[in-house]
Design a protein around this motif. Structure first.
Motif, PDB file in Angstrom:
ATOM      1  N   LEU A 113      40.242  42.854  40.487  1.00  0.00           N
ATOM      2  CA  LEU A 113      40.208  43.793  41.614  1.00  0.00           C
ATOM      3  C   LEU A 113      39.201  44.915  41.385  1.00  0.00           C
ATOM      4  O   LEU A 113      38.642  45.461  42.335  1.00  0.00           O
ATOM      5  CB  LEU A 113      41.599  44.366  41.888  1.00  0.00           C
ATOM      6  CG  LEU A 113      42.563  43.419  42.624  1.00  0.00           C
ATOM      7  CD1 LEU A 113      43.877  44.121  42.916  1.00  0.00           C
ATOM      8  CD2 LEU A 113      41.945  42.870  43.909  1.00  0.00           C
ATOM      9  N   ASP A 114      38.932  45.249  40.118  1.00  0.00           N
ATOM     10  CA  ASP A 114      37.946  46.294  39.816  1.00  0.00           C
ATOM     11  C   ASP A 114      36.519  45.856  40.134  1.00  0.00           C
ATOM     12  O   ASP A 114      35.613  46.679  40.203  1.00  0.00           O
ATOM     13  CB  ASP A 114      38.014  46.684  38.328  1.00  0.00           C
ATOM     14  CG  ASP A 114      39.339  47.346  37.991  1.00  0.00           C
ATOM     15  OD1 ASP A 114      39.993  47.850  38.929  1.00  0.00           O
ATOM     16  OD2 ASP A 114      39.718  47.341  36.813  1.00  0.00           O
ATOM     17  N   GLN A 115      36.295  44.554  40.283  1.00  0.00           N
ATOM     18  CA  GLN A 115      34.927  44.058  40.504  1.00  0.00           C
ATOM     19  C   GLN A 115      34.667  43.592  41.933  1.00  0.00           C
ATOM     20  O   GLN A 115      33.539  43.298  42.309  1.00  0.00           O
ATOM     21  CB  GLN A 115      34.639  42.893  39.543  1.00  0.00           C
ATOM     22  CG  GLN A 115      34.483  43.308  38.093  1.00  0.00           C
ATOM     23  CD  GLN A 115      35.709  42.938  37.261  1.00  0.00           C
ATOM     24  OE1 GLN A 115      36.210  41.831  37.345  1.00  0.00           O
ATOM     25  NE2 GLN A 115      36.187  43.880  36.466  1.00  0.00           N
ATOM     26  N   THR A 116      35.742  43.508  42.720  1.00  0.00           N
ATOM     27  CA  THR A 116      35.575  42.906  44.053  1.00  0.00           C
ATOM     28  C   THR A 116      34.619  43.704  44.944  1.00  0.00           C
ATOM     29  O   THR A 116      33.818  43.118  45.657  1.00  0.00           O
ATOM     30  CB  THR A 116      36.918  42.770  44.789  1.00  0.00           C
ATOM     31  OG1 THR A 116      37.621  43.996  44.659  1.00  0.00           O
ATOM     32  CG2 THR A 116      37.739  41.635  44.231  1.00  0.00           C
ATOM     33  N   ASP A 117      34.685  45.031  44.903  1.00  0.00           N
ATOM     34  CA  ASP A 117      33.867  45.834  45.813  1.00  0.00           C
ATOM     35  C   ASP A 117      32.384  45.526  45.652  1.00  0.00           C
ATOM     36  O   ASP A 117      31.696  45.244  46.637  1.00  0.00           O
ATOM     37  CB  ASP A 117      34.105  47.332  45.571  1.00  0.00           C
ATOM     38  CG  ASP A 117      35.440  47.785  46.148  1.00  0.00           C
ATOM     39  OD1 ASP A 117      36.099  46.946  46.808  1.00  0.00           O
ATOM     40  OD2 ASP A 117      35.814  48.946  45.915  1.00  0.00           O
ATOM     41  N   GLU A 118      31.902  45.557  44.413  1.00  0.00           N
ATOM     42  CA  GLU A 118      30.481  45.297  44.159  1.00  0.00           C
ATOM     43  C   GLU A 118      30.090  43.885  44.597  1.00  0.00           C
ATOM     44  O   GLU A 118      29.051  43.676  45.203  1.00  0.00           O
ATOM     45  CB  GLU A 118      30.147  45.440  42.667  1.00  0.00           C
ATOM     46  CG  GLU A 118      30.007  46.856  42.180  1.00  0.00           C
ATOM     47  CD  GLU A 118      31.261  47.305  41.464  1.00  0.00           C
ATOM     48  OE1 GLU A 118      32.365  46.866  41.876  1.00  0.00           O
ATOM     49  OE2 GLU A 118      31.141  48.092  40.511  1.00  0.00           O
ATOM     50  N   ILE A 119      30.938  42.926  44.251  1.00  0.00           N
ATOM     51  CA  ILE A 119      30.593  41.533  44.529  1.00  0.00           C
ATOM     52  C   ILE A 119      30.590  41.259  46.033  1.00  0.00           C
ATOM     53  O   ILE A 119      29.645  40.687  46.568  1.00  0.00           O
ATOM     54  CB  ILE A 119      31.562  40.576  43.791  1.00  0.00           C
ATOM     55  CG1 ILE A 119      31.374  40.719  42.270  1.00  0.00           C
ATOM     56  CG2 ILE A 119      31.321  39.128  44.221  1.00  0.00           C
ATOM     57  CD1 ILE A 119      32.394  39.969  41.433  1.00  0.00           C
ATOM     58  N   PHE A 120      31.636  41.706  46.731  1.00  0.00           N
ATOM     59  CA  PHE A 120      31.694  41.445  48.173  1.00  0.00           C
ATOM     60  C   PHE A 120      30.592  42.197  48.912  1.00  0.00           C
ATOM     61  O   PHE A 120      30.037  41.700  49.884  1.00  0.00           O
ATOM     62  CB  PHE A 120      33.069  41.784  48.741  1.00  0.00           C
ATOM     63  CG  PHE A 120      34.123  40.771  48.396  1.00  0.00           C
ATOM     64  CD1 PHE A 120      34.221  39.578  49.108  1.00  0.00           C
ATOM     65  CD2 PHE A 120      35.002  40.978  47.359  1.00  0.00           C
ATOM     66  CE1 PHE A 120      35.184  38.624  48.786  1.00  0.00           C
ATOM     67  CE2 PHE A 120      35.967  40.026  47.027  1.00  0.00           C
ATOM     68  CZ  PHE A 120      36.056  38.845  47.748  1.00  0.00           C
ATOM     69  N   ALA A 121      30.251  43.387  48.427  1.00  0.00           N
ATOM     70  CA  ALA A 121      29.172  44.140  49.075  1.00  0.00           C
ATOM     71  C   ALA A 121      27.833  43.424  48.915  1.00  0.00           C
ATOM     72  O   ALA A 121      27.009  43.401  49.824  1.00  0.00           O
ATOM     73  CB  ALA A 121      29.088  45.547  48.489  1.00  0.00           C
ATOM     74  N   ALA A 122      27.619  42.803  47.752  1.00  0.00           N
ATOM     75  CA  ALA A 122      26.350  42.115  47.498  1.00  0.00           C
ATOM     76  C   ALA A 122      26.234  40.825  48.321  1.00  0.00           C
ATOM     77  O   ALA A 122      25.139  40.415  48.691  1.00  0.00           O
ATOM     78  CB  ALA A 122      26.210  41.807  46.010  1.00  0.00           C
ATOM     79  N   CYS A 123      27.361  40.202  48.627  1.00  0.00           N
ATOM     80  CA  CYS A 123      27.352  38.985  49.456  1.00  0.00           C
ATOM     81  C   CYS A 123      27.378  39.406  50.916  1.00  0.00           C
ATOM     82  O   CYS A 123      28.406  39.361  51.575  1.00  0.00           O
ATOM     83  CB  CYS A 123      28.552  38.098  49.139  1.00  0.00           C
ATOM     84  SG  CYS A 123      28.583  37.493  47.457  1.00  0.00           S
TER      85      CYS A 123
END
Ligand code: ADP
Ligand code: MG
Length: 240
Positions: A191-201
């Motif tokens: 959950l700590d990494q979802t923001d960056e990853i979803f924003a990049a996609c």
């Protein structure tokens, strides 16, 4: 529809959602109904895969119909192939526009296995697959042209977030995003990494798939927060 119900029951497939595509019955259907290219059928054959597993029967048509999927099936039930096949079919062939599919895996070992399975199914095609490691990330940092070279990216969350933060990786053309072994991803703090990853996609055509062996509440809320009108599949005896 009655036959479809019986077929699902026989294979212990339960589905929840709107406008759910029917399961397919045999790998030859993929060629006959979905017009899969011969190389895929050949590679299935070479791998010795004769019959689809229940999760493959139901998840593949749903992905092919452009829908988001949340799939629950026991360990060893063939979840990897359930996303590899429709993704390869949709990508069609190698293009020089950068990553179009992204697979997130909880550990390096699992990521490597996914890479090997992709390779096995790609024989005869020029797809380029990147298993993101410290070394491959460094190479791509040095040569910007490499960013366009690959079709498919497989990574653990932390490795990926690091590459995104270094601006080494371009995910704006990703059309297929897989969260594999989602229960394990969450255990490891995904959950700590979802923001960056979803924003990049950032592609508006992005389809999302979540595969898991179990359904803890965290997986359910991950699906509710990030997916669009997903179809849920549950295979096997759990929560029967
Ligand atoms: P899961 O992710 O559900 O734990 P895997 O995708 O790792 O399961 O698959 C488990 C094993 O089953 C692998 O060795 C894979 O090669 C094999 N397998 C997958 N699909 C089939 C199939 N249709 N027929 C026979 N074996 C299969
Ligand atoms: Mg798996």
């Amino acid at each position: 529809q009655d036959n479809v119900k019986k077929f699902r029951k026989r294979h212990r497939i339960r589905v929840y959602g709107t406008d759910i595509p029917n399961p397919f019955h045999s790998f030859s259907d993929l060629h006959n109904i979905y017009e899969f290219q011969p190389y895929l059928c050949k590679n299935l054959d070479s791998a010795g895969y004769k019959q689809p597993t229940p999760i493959q029967m139901q998840a593949i048509p749903i992905i092919l119909h452009g829908r988001d999927v949340m799939a629950m099936a026991p360990t060893g039930s063939g979840k990897t192939l359930a996303y590899i096949l429709p993704i390869l079919h949709d990508l069609n062939s190698h293009k020089k526009i950068g990553y179009r599919a992204l697979i997130i895996s909880p550990t390096r070992e699992l990521a490597k296995q996914i890479y090997i399975e992709f390779k096995k199914m790609c024989v005869g095609k020029k797809f380029k697959i990147c298993l993101l490691t410290k070394a491959t990330a460094a190479t791509q940092a040095q040569d910007p042209h490499l960013k366009q070279k690959f079709d498919i990216l497989i990574s653990t969350p932390l490795r990926l977030v690091h590459a995104i933060s270094q601006d080494n990786i371009d995910l704006k053309n990703v059309q297929h995003l897989v969260l594999d072994e989602a229960d394990k991803l969450l255990e490891l703090g995904f959950l700590d990494q979802t923001d960056e990853i979803f924003a990049a996609c950032s592609n508006i055509k992005l389809q999302k798939y979540l595969f898991s062996a179990t359904l803890p509440s965290g997986v359910e809320s991950l699906a509710n927060n990030f997916m669009k009108d997903p179809i849920r599949i549950v295979v096997g005896l759990k929560n029967a």
